[in-house]
Design a protein around this motif. Sequence first.
Motif, PDB file in Angstrom:
ATOM      1  N   ALA A  52      57.756  24.451 -15.906  1.00  0.00           N
ATOM      2  CA  ALA A  52      58.098  23.217 -15.180  1.00  0.00           C
ATOM      3  C   ALA A  52      57.897  21.982 -16.065  1.00  0.00           C
ATOM      4  N   SER A  53      57.975  22.183 -17.382  1.00  0.00           N
ATOM      5  CA  SER A  53      57.668  21.082 -18.320  1.00  0.00           C
ATOM      6  C   SER A  53      58.629  19.896 -18.212  1.00  0.00           C
ATOM      7  N   ALA A  54      59.785  20.107 -17.571  1.00  0.00           N
ATOM      8  CA  ALA A  54      60.727  18.986 -17.372  1.00  0.00           C
ATOM      9  C   ALA A  54      60.053  17.853 -16.600  1.00  0.00           C
ATOM     10  N   TYR A  55      59.040  18.210 -15.783  1.00  0.00           N
ATOM     11  CA  TYR A  55      58.351  17.192 -14.979  1.00  0.00           C
ATOM     12  C   TYR A  55      57.289  16.408 -15.757  1.00  0.00           C
ATOM     13  N   GLY A  56      56.980  16.859 -16.976  1.00  0.00           N
ATOM     14  CA  GLY A  56      55.942  16.192 -17.768  1.00  0.00           C
ATOM     15  C   GLY A  56      56.209  14.709 -17.974  1.00  0.00           C
ATOM     16  N   VAL A  57      57.480  14.333 -17.926  1.00  0.00           N
ATOM     17  CA  VAL A  57      57.869  12.932 -18.129  1.00  0.00           C
ATOM     18  C   VAL A  57      57.250  12.024 -17.051  1.00  0.00           C
ATOM     19  N   ILE A  58      56.941  12.588 -15.887  1.00  0.00           N
ATOM     20  CA  ILE A  58      56.327  11.784 -14.824  1.00  0.00           C
ATOM     21  C   ILE A  58      54.968  11.260 -15.299  1.00  0.00           C
ATOM     22  N   GLY A  59      54.154  12.157 -15.854  1.00  0.00           N
ATOM     23  CA  GLY A  59      52.840  11.760 -16.358  1.00  0.00           C
ATOM     24  C   GLY A  59      52.934  10.759 -17.502  1.00  0.00           C
ATOM     25  N   ARG A  60      53.925  10.957 -18.372  1.00  0.00           N
ATOM     26  CA  ARG A  60      54.090  10.029 -19.508  1.00  0.00           C
ATOM     27  C   ARG A  60      54.513   8.640 -19.025  1.00  0.00           C
ATOM     28  N   THR A  61      55.351   8.600 -17.987  1.00  0.00           N
ATOM     29  CA  THR A  61      55.766   7.308 -17.414  1.00  0.00           C
ATOM     30  C   THR A  61      54.565   6.599 -16.794  1.00  0.00           C
ATOM     31  N   ALA A  63      51.402   6.944 -17.575  1.00  0.00           N
ATOM     32  CA  ALA A  63      50.519   6.465 -18.653  1.00  0.00           C
ATOM     33  C   ALA A  63      51.033   5.133 -19.191  1.00  0.00           C
ATOM     34  N   ALA A  64      52.367   5.035 -19.382  1.00  0.00           N
ATOM     35  CA  ALA A  64      52.967   3.787 -19.895  1.00  0.00           C
ATOM     36  C   ALA A  64      52.808   2.658 -18.881  1.00  0.00           C
ATOM     37  N   TYR A  65      52.937   2.981 -17.593  1.00  0.00           N
ATOM     38  CA  TYR A  65      52.812   1.954 -16.544  1.00  0.00           C
ATOM     39  C   TYR A  65      51.386   1.403 -16.490  1.00  0.00           C
ATOM     40  N   PHE A  66      50.401   2.301 -16.530  1.00  0.00           N
ATOM     41  CA  PHE A  66      49.003   1.844 -16.469  1.00  0.00           C
ATOM     42  C   PHE A  66      48.618   1.061 -17.727  1.00  0.00           C
ATOM     43  N   LYS A  67      49.192   1.432 -18.855  1.00  0.00           N
ATOM     44  CA  LYS A  67      48.929   0.675 -20.093  1.00  0.00           C
ATOM     45  C   LYS A  67      49.452  -0.755 -19.933  1.00  0.00           C
ATOM     46  N   MET A  68      50.638  -0.876 -19.315  1.00  0.00           N
ATOM     47  CA  MET A  68      51.212  -2.209 -19.070  1.00  0.00           C
ATOM     48  C   MET A  68      50.287  -3.022 -18.145  1.00  0.00           C
ATOM     49  N   PHE A 308      62.613  -2.148 -13.370  1.00  0.00           N
ATOM     50  CA  PHE A 308      62.332  -0.800 -13.868  1.00  0.00           C
ATOM     51  C   PHE A 308      62.905  -0.610 -15.277  1.00  0.00           C
ATOM     52  N   LEU A 309      64.156  -1.038 -15.477  1.00  0.00           N
ATOM     53  CA  LEU A 309      64.799  -0.860 -16.782  1.00  0.00           C
ATOM     54  C   LEU A 309      64.102  -1.690 -17.870  1.00  0.00           C
ATOM     55  N   ALA A 310      63.639  -2.879 -17.490  1.00  0.00           N
ATOM     56  CA  ALA A 310      62.903  -3.722 -18.449  1.00  0.00           C
ATOM     57  C   ALA A 310      61.593  -3.039 -18.833  1.00  0.00           C
ATOM     58  N   PHE A 311      60.936  -2.425 -17.840  1.00  0.00           N
ATOM     59  CA  PHE A 311      59.700  -1.669 -18.113  1.00  0.00           C
ATOM     60  C   PHE A 311      59.987  -0.530 -19.085  1.00  0.00           C
ATOM     61  N   MET A 312      61.063   0.225 -18.832  1.00  0.00           N
ATOM     62  CA  MET A 312      61.405   1.361 -19.704  1.00  0.00           C
ATOM     63  C   MET A 312      61.687   0.886 -21.132  1.00  0.00           C
ATOM     64  N   ASP A 313      62.456  -0.196 -21.269  1.00  0.00           N
ATOM     65  CA  ASP A 313      62.806  -0.704 -22.602  1.00  0.00           C
ATOM     66  C   ASP A 313      61.566  -1.137 -23.384  1.00  0.00           C
ATOM     67  N   LYS A 314      60.664  -1.802 -22.677  1.00  0.00           N
ATOM     68  CA  LYS A 314      59.504  -2.388 -23.376  1.00  0.00           C
ATOM     69  C   LYS A 314      58.331  -1.412 -23.493  1.00  0.00           C
ATOM     70  N   GLU A 315      58.024  -0.701 -22.411  1.00  0.00           N
ATOM     71  CA  GLU A 315      56.787   0.090 -22.380  1.00  0.00           C
ATOM     72  C   GLU A 315      56.982   1.581 -22.678  1.00  0.00           C
ATOM     73  N   PHE A 316      58.194   2.101 -22.435  1.00  0.00           N
ATOM     74  CA  PHE A 316      58.414   3.549 -22.592  1.00  0.00           C
ATOM     75  C   PHE A 316      59.813   3.792 -23.162  1.00  0.00           C
ATOM     76  N   PRO A 317      60.111   3.172 -24.332  1.00  0.00           N
ATOM     77  CA  PRO A 317      61.482   3.251 -24.876  1.00  0.00           C
ATOM     78  C   PRO A 317      61.951   4.670 -25.182  1.00  0.00           C
ATOM     79  N   GLU A 318      60.987   5.581 -25.450  1.00  0.00           N
ATOM     80  CA  GLU A 318      61.382   6.967 -25.771  1.00  0.00           C
ATOM     81  C   GLU A 318      61.687   7.776 -24.508  1.00  0.00           C
ATOM     82  N   GLY A 319      61.385   7.220 -23.330  1.00  0.00           N
ATOM     83  CA  GLY A 319      61.643   7.927 -22.061  1.00  0.00           C
ATOM     84  C   GLY A 319      63.121   7.886 -21.704  1.00  0.00           C
ATOM     85  N   ASN A 320      63.588   8.933 -21.029  1.00  0.00           N
ATOM     86  CA  ASN A 320      64.992   9.015 -20.627  1.00  0.00           C
ATOM     87  C   ASN A 320      65.172   8.335 -19.266  1.00  0.00           C
ATOM     88  N   LYS A 321      65.861   7.192 -19.268  1.00  0.00           N
ATOM     89  CA  LYS A 321      66.059   6.432 -18.020  1.00  0.00           C
ATOM     90  C   LYS A 321      66.831   7.239 -16.980  1.00  0.00           C
TER      91      LYS A 321
END
Length: 409
Positions: A52-61, A63-68, A308-321
Amino acid sequence: MPSLRSHAAAISAALAVTLAASSGALAQKKYDSGASDTEIKIGNIMPYSGPASAYGVIGRTEAAYFKMINDKGGINGRKINFITYDDAYSPPKTVEQARKLVESDEVLLIFNSLGTPPNSAIHKYMNSKKVPQLFVATGATKWNDPKDFPWTMGWQPNYQSETQIYAKYIMKEMPTAKIAVLYQNDDYGKDYLKGLEDGLGAKGASMIVMKESYEISSPTIDNQIVKLKSSGADVFINITTPKFAAQAIKKLNEVGWKPTHFLNNVSASVGSVIKPAGYENAQGIISAAYMKDVSDTQWKDDPGMKEFLAFMDKEFPEGNKLDGGTIVGYGVAQTLVEVLKKSGDDLTRANVMKQAASLKDFRTEVLLPGIKINTSATDFAPISQLQLMRFKGEKWELFGDVISADVGG
């Protein structure tokens, strides 16, 4: 002119008020393990590896949100210390990681740990320890049971609600349907199946012509699809996690089977399921949503989507929107931040649960319009509304109204 005595009395009264206020302020700060004047320790368990590793991106997102949040000064001046571990979607490993988080890391709570079997494995442990198992990343109906499990709460709409909504649609639009079901052979799959059977009611027994299950450890579900096709069914209910959902969509095309295809929401991600399966193979699939879809152009000027998109661009650019997991991680992290803000200086586990159970019409702006988060001491199902959608071209198109499902724990 006031006498000296009355002046002294006034001063002592004022002093008493000040002392009472300051001792009140001191008394207001309450902490359990994992909370202090400077930090809030949050535990998390995700399948960063395994089936179920496809869901790992949830945890990575998350982590990026809390860092922000920390970069902006934290919550009421406290930084979030987000400790996330991999359990490979293996329940024994989940138990090990939960014990480590609670007993060694001494977190305040475990947040959004993923999967029905993994969370089921730690359900009793978390409640016996009186540590919040908050906003679990699974839609099993049993997380809404505040009477027997007061320390566990879900977040997303529960699985039975979702399949009951599909059943309602089938009964109305295709009352003579012959239904074939593929489901994962565990609590998650069986919960979805129960919702479908309950929703179809007395007619269900004759409408469902075949049910096939698979194990999460299986390499493929090809044989099950071939068997289900042979049933002559004209409706296919696909209760699978992302890897198997993509396989099923491809295999249906390979064997030339064209039923009306219902796909559970947990595998409706365009990025991690539909695109790998091939857009051409996914045309007309029906699912249900409660969150906005990044690939849907109707949200291009939507303030919540822009944020949300601004967050992805700035805080988690490697994440797949385009991966549905990123928007889920963002929305649930926002909900936890709201609960922690409301908890103020009373960062006890009991107060965190109390605040989580007192959400009134809260919205993270990645939810579909009209969908709100509501909880109470007797209702631990934060989101219980969904809207049907159909896959067309390279995106989902919403149709019909937002439907409420009331399925208790």
